[in-house]
Design a protein around this motif. Sequence first.
Motif, PDB file in Angstrom:
ATOM      1  N   VAL A   1       2.294   1.686  -3.504  1.00 45.43           N
ATOM      2  CA  VAL A   1       1.476   2.122  -4.510  1.00 45.43           C
ATOM      3  C   VAL A   1       1.168   3.573  -4.246  1.00 45.43           C
TER       4      VAL A   1
ATOM      5  N   ASN B   1      -1.503  -0.760  -8.307  1.00 51.09           N
ATOM      6  CA  ASN B   1      -2.019  -1.812  -7.429  1.00 51.09           C
ATOM      7  C   ASN B   1      -2.152  -2.938  -8.195  1.00 51.09           C
TER       8      ASN B   1
ATOM      9  N   THR C   1       0.763  -1.139   0.045  1.00 52.04           N
ATOM     10  CA  THR C   1       0.007  -0.039   0.011  1.00 52.04           C
ATOM     11  C   THR C   1       0.834   1.035   0.003  1.00 52.04           C
TER      12      THR C   1
END
Length: 81
Positions: A13, A54, A10
């Motif tokens: 990204v 992602n 996360t």
Amino acid sequence: MDGALLSVRTTLVFLLALLVGATAGGLTALAGDSTPRGLLAGLAAAGLAVPFFNRLIDTEGSGSRQHRHAGTGVREGDGNG
């Protein structure tokens, strides 16, 4: 999926999306457009970059799976291609 791995993914990204958005906004501002237009261009680029990165950074390994092609397992002989 491990929580630490998800956190790293996360973070990566969003960091890449921030980089893309800042670059797009900066280039728009350098092109002579107004500040709000550069900000909107940067936000739009960052918004589009999040799902792209992602999917690109896929931890499930679905991108590395081998797909069976038509004719797999059948030997090609004379007259078969």
